[in-house]
Design an enzyme around this catalytic site. Structure first.
Site, PDB file in Angstrom:
ATOM      1  N   ARG A   1       0.871  -1.208   0.099  1.00  0.00           N
ATOM      2  CA  ARG A   1       0.027   0.137   0.168  1.00  0.00           C
ATOM      3  C   ARG A   1       0.767   1.315   0.131  1.00  0.00           C
ATOM      4  O   ARG A   1       1.783   1.315   0.788  1.00  0.00           O
ATOM      5  CB  ARG A   1      -0.921   0.003   1.355  1.00  0.00           C
TER       6      ARG A   1
ATOM      7  N   GLU B   1      -3.356   7.414  -5.209  1.00  0.00           N
ATOM      8  CA  GLU B   1      -3.779   7.044  -6.658  1.00  0.00           C
ATOM      9  C   GLU B   1      -4.911   7.622  -7.146  1.00  0.00           C
ATOM     10  O   GLU B   1      -5.876   7.649  -6.358  1.00  0.00           O
ATOM     11  CB  GLU B   1      -3.849   5.615  -6.655  1.00  0.00           C
TER      12      GLU B   1
ATOM     13  N   HIS C   1       0.091   0.254 -10.325  1.00  0.00           N
ATOM     14  CA  HIS C   1      -0.656  -0.610  -9.793  1.00  0.00           C
ATOM     15  C   HIS C   1      -0.685  -1.595 -10.480  1.00  0.00           C
ATOM     16  O   HIS C   1      -2.206  -2.016 -10.866  1.00  0.00           O
ATOM     17  CB  HIS C   1      -1.882   0.032  -9.139  1.00  0.00           C
TER      18      HIS C   1
END
Length: 319
Positions: free
Chosen positions: A238, A267, A285
């Site tokens: 994370r 993000e 990601h």
């Protein structure tokens, strides 16, 4: 009669096909930030929802979810985007998708490590800019990982998969957890109970922590200072677990030789300081982004939702 399922984001074709066959499925097709207003407007008469890590289902959203909604399925292992306490209080079940993405995410961690160590991103940018002047013996020297020590912070399923991969590169594997694992799960790695000793031994630090208040900015300036000079930092867990200002400063000073990052706290916004650093490898990601893995995740989420709706116990219930 088909149940009604609200799905926040576009799903892989096989998952969308199953959802359409089994439910009255409504796709919100959100792109970018979560739109709570549009989400809640779609929920009257819904029986279940399928959300993603990009959707912030906090207590204020949960308080407005109609009582007819019985289950939240999340297209992820992590659940820090959902207020689980509020869900429990509201009687909402929450199901997730563990196991099926471990190998794919470990592959991205390995990719980032090798790209950072061998300056692959920098080299590709040089080619694309038509700025490569030719081969010389001292050109763009990186570091071999053979015989180096990789420290895995958070030795869960993904960390264990990465440990197996790293041993294939003849790396020494160590790990730091709240407690050591049974030998069968350690994959030959050595447990370091003391975080200072652990950080000081790392040539590569690979972060696999969950999000949430307990891990916020775990990798801060003080812990970065404990890392071996010239270490590489990789994060596929994370983004919130890293103090970005501190890591950017360490990359600039070269105390940290390079970083490979697949996740970011806000993000899709990426801290501007990373963008000008040649020793920062940045991915959008991609941890679980394979056709096979994303399809498996969606199917597992639908399995969990279906179990709750028929009164069975789902295999992967969080709440």
């Amino acid at each position: 009669m088909k149940r009604r399922l609200v799905i926040t984001r576009t799903m892989p074709p096989a998952v969308a096909g199953r959802a359409t066959a089994e439910y009255h499925a409504q796709y919100l097709d959100m792109i970018g930030p979560f739109d709570a207003e549009a989400f809640l407007a779609a929920l009257p008469d819904a029986d279940a929802v399928l959300v993603t890590p990009a959707d912030r289902i906090d207590a204020s959203v949960i308080a407005q979810i109609p009582v007819g909604v019985r289950v939240i399925g999340t297209f992820s292992v992590g659940t820090d985007h959902i207020d689980l306490q509020a869900a429990r209080a509201s009687g909402l079940a929450v199901v997730n998708t563990p196991d099926v993405l471990s190998f794919a995410t470990a592959e991205i961690a390995l990719t980032l490590m090798l790209m950072a160590a061998r300056r692959a991103g920098e080299g590709e940018r040089l080619i694309r800019a038509r700025a490569w002047g030719g081969w010389t013996p001292d050109f763009m020297l990186g570091s071999s990982m053979e015989g180096r020590t990789i420290g895995i912070l958070g030795m869960g399923r993904i960390g264990q998969a990465l440990a197996r991969m790293a041993q294939g590169l003849s790396m020494r594997v160590i790990y730091h957890n709240r407690r050591n694992l049974p030998a069968a799960q350690e994959q030959g790695a050595t447990y370091y109970p003391d975080e200072v000793d652990f950080l000081g031994a790392c040539d590569v630090l690979s972060i696999h922590l969950p999000g949430g208040p307990a891990t916020l900015h775990w990798l801060n300036a003080a812990r970065i200072a404990q890392l071996k000079h010239g270490a590489i930092v990789v994060n596929t867990g994370r983004g919130s677990t890293i103090d970005d200002d501190a890591l950017i400063a360490a990359l600039t000073s070269r105390h940290v030789a390079a970083a490979g990052l697949d996740v970011f706290a806000a993000e899709p916004t990426v801290p501007a300081g990373y963008l000008t650093l040649e020793n920062a490898v940045l991915l959008p990601h991609l941890g679980s982004a394979t056709h096979e893995t994303r399809a498996a995740m969606g199917m597992l989420a639908l399995d969990g939702i279906a179990a709750v709706l028929v009164g069975d116990e789902p295999a992967h219930r969080v709440v």
